[in-house]
Design a protein around this motif. Structure first.
Motif, PDB file in Angstrom:
ATOM      1  N   MET A 270     -19.256   0.134   9.977  1.00  0.00           N
ATOM      2  CA  MET A 270     -20.561  -0.256  10.504  1.00  0.00           C
ATOM      3  C   MET A 270     -21.061  -1.424   9.673  1.00  0.00           C
ATOM      4  N   VAL A 271     -21.650  -2.381  10.359  1.00  0.00           N
ATOM      5  CA  VAL A 271     -22.174  -3.568   9.692  1.00  0.00           C
ATOM      6  C   VAL A 271     -23.634  -3.724  10.076  1.00  0.00           C
ATOM      7  N   HIS A 272     -24.482  -3.894   9.075  1.00  0.00           N
ATOM      8  CA  HIS A 272     -25.896  -4.186   9.327  1.00  0.00           C
ATOM      9  C   HIS A 272     -26.152  -5.585   8.792  1.00  0.00           C
ATOM     10  N   PRO A 273     -26.071  -6.606   9.673  1.00  0.00           N
ATOM     11  CA  PRO A 273     -26.118  -7.988   9.196  1.00  0.00           C
ATOM     12  C   PRO A 273     -27.441  -8.386   8.549  1.00  0.00           C
ATOM     13  N   GLU A 274     -28.549  -7.771   8.950  1.00  0.00           N
ATOM     14  CA  GLU A 274     -29.837  -8.164   8.362  1.00  0.00           C
ATOM     15  C   GLU A 274     -29.960  -7.722   6.907  1.00  0.00           C
ATOM     16  N   SER A 275     -29.489  -6.510   6.599  1.00  0.00           N
ATOM     17  CA  SER A 275     -29.577  -6.027   5.217  1.00  0.00           C
ATOM     18  C   SER A 275     -28.313  -6.355   4.430  1.00  0.00           C
ATOM     19  N   ARG A 276     -27.275  -6.843   5.129  1.00  0.00           N
ATOM     20  CA  ARG A 276     -25.982  -7.190   4.543  1.00  0.00           C
ATOM     21  C   ARG A 276     -25.305  -5.968   3.928  1.00  0.00           C
ATOM     22  N   ASP A 277     -25.403  -4.835   4.650  1.00  0.00           N
ATOM     23  CA  ASP A 277     -24.765  -3.592   4.220  1.00  0.00           C
ATOM     24  C   ASP A 277     -23.565  -3.303   5.113  1.00  0.00           C
ATOM     25  N   VAL A 278     -22.513  -2.734   4.515  1.00  0.00           N
ATOM     26  CA  VAL A 278     -21.301  -2.372   5.249  1.00  0.00           C
ATOM     27  C   VAL A 278     -20.894  -0.954   4.845  1.00  0.00           C
ATOM     28  N   PHE A 279     -20.570  -0.132   5.835  1.00  0.00           N
ATOM     29  CA  PHE A 279     -20.006   1.197   5.619  1.00  0.00           C
ATOM     30  C   PHE A 279     -18.590   1.163   6.176  1.00  0.00           C
TER      31      PHE A 279
ATOM     32  N   ASP B 255     -11.999   9.004   2.632  1.00  0.00           N
ATOM     33  CA  ASP B 255     -12.602   7.904   1.882  1.00  0.00           C
ATOM     34  C   ASP B 255     -13.824   7.361   2.611  1.00  0.00           C
ATOM     35  N   ARG B 256     -14.819   6.993   1.815  1.00  0.00           N
ATOM     36  CA  ARG B 256     -16.002   6.305   2.340  1.00  0.00           C
ATOM     37  C   ARG B 256     -16.404   5.238   1.326  1.00  0.00           C
ATOM     38  N   PHE B 257     -16.708   4.058   1.836  1.00  0.00           N
ATOM     39  CA  PHE B 257     -17.132   2.961   0.975  1.00  0.00           C
ATOM     40  C   PHE B 257     -18.412   2.374   1.544  1.00  0.00           C
ATOM     41  N   PHE B 258     -19.367   2.104   0.682  1.00  0.00           N
ATOM     42  CA  PHE B 258     -20.627   1.509   1.105  1.00  0.00           C
ATOM     43  C   PHE B 258     -20.867   0.268   0.249  1.00  0.00           C
ATOM     44  N   PHE B 259     -20.937  -0.867   0.897  1.00  0.00           N
ATOM     45  CA  PHE B 259     -21.200  -2.134   0.207  1.00  0.00           C
ATOM     46  C   PHE B 259     -22.623  -2.529   0.552  1.00  0.00           C
ATOM     47  N   LYS B 260     -23.487  -2.575  -0.442  1.00  0.00           N
ATOM     48  CA  LYS B 260     -24.908  -2.848  -0.224  1.00  0.00           C
ATOM     49  C   LYS B 260     -25.233  -4.284  -0.601  1.00  0.00           C
ATOM     50  N   ASN B 261     -25.910  -4.948   0.331  1.00  0.00           N
ATOM     51  CA  ASN B 261     -26.397  -6.309   0.102  1.00  0.00           C
ATOM     52  C   ASN B 261     -25.261  -7.237  -0.352  1.00  0.00           C
TER      53      ASN B 261
ATOM     54  N   GLY C  31     -20.619 -11.472   1.495  1.00  0.00           N
ATOM     55  CA  GLY C  31     -19.207 -11.734   1.771  1.00  0.00           C
ATOM     56  C   GLY C  31     -18.556 -10.619   2.566  1.00  0.00           C
ATOM     57  N   MET C  32     -18.803  -9.371   2.170  1.00  0.00           N
ATOM     58  CA  MET C  32     -18.253  -8.225   2.906  1.00  0.00           C
ATOM     59  C   MET C  32     -18.839  -8.158   4.314  1.00  0.00           C
ATOM     60  N   THR C  33     -20.137  -8.386   4.419  1.00  0.00           N
ATOM     61  CA  THR C  33     -20.779  -8.358   5.734  1.00  0.00           C
ATOM     62  C   THR C  33     -20.142  -9.388   6.654  1.00  0.00           C
ATOM     63  N   ARG C  34     -19.930 -10.581   6.167  1.00  0.00           N
ATOM     64  CA  ARG C  34     -19.318 -11.641   6.971  1.00  0.00           C
ATOM     65  C   ARG C  34     -17.894 -11.267   7.375  1.00  0.00           C
ATOM     66  N   ALA C  35     -17.104 -10.754   6.418  1.00  0.00           N
ATOM     67  CA  ALA C  35     -15.714 -10.404   6.708  1.00  0.00           C
ATOM     68  C   ALA C  35     -15.618  -9.290   7.754  1.00  0.00           C
TER      69      ALA C  35
END
Length: 86
Positions: free
Chosen positions: A31-40, A57-63, A66-70
């Motif tokens: 899941m990608v939330h482009p406004e907050s730049r978060d990725v699950f 496995d679960r990974f959460f990239f906050k703000n 680069g990850m959001t764009r990818a």
């Protein structure tokens, strides 16, 4: 595994685009939330049993811009090529 008709119908009622591909399965889960730049991202299904019965496995990239764009680019690629046999 495809979304059940009830679940996909519920998403459509909320004006969420649903793409059904019947001849192959898209297994990527993110899941990608482009406004907050978060990725699950991860191997877990989005279900109760994924948390209670399985070690996944679960990974959460906050703000993370680069990850959001990818992940956004990957989603656009998968969505755009889901029905063309690529």
């Amino acid at each position: 595994k495809h979304l059940g008709l009830a679940r996909s119908g519920s998403l459509r009622m909320r004006q969420v685009d649903v793409l059904r591909v019947t001849r192959r399965t898209m297994h990527q889960k993110f899941m990608v939330h482009p406004e907050s730049r978060d990725v699950f991202n991860g191997s877990a299904n989005l279900s109760g049993s994924a948390s209670s019965r399985h070690a996944e496995d679960r990974f959460f990239f906050k703000n993370d811009e680069g990850m959001t764009r990818a992940f956004r680019e990957e989603f656009e690629f998968l969505w755009g090529h889901a029905g063309d046999g690529s």
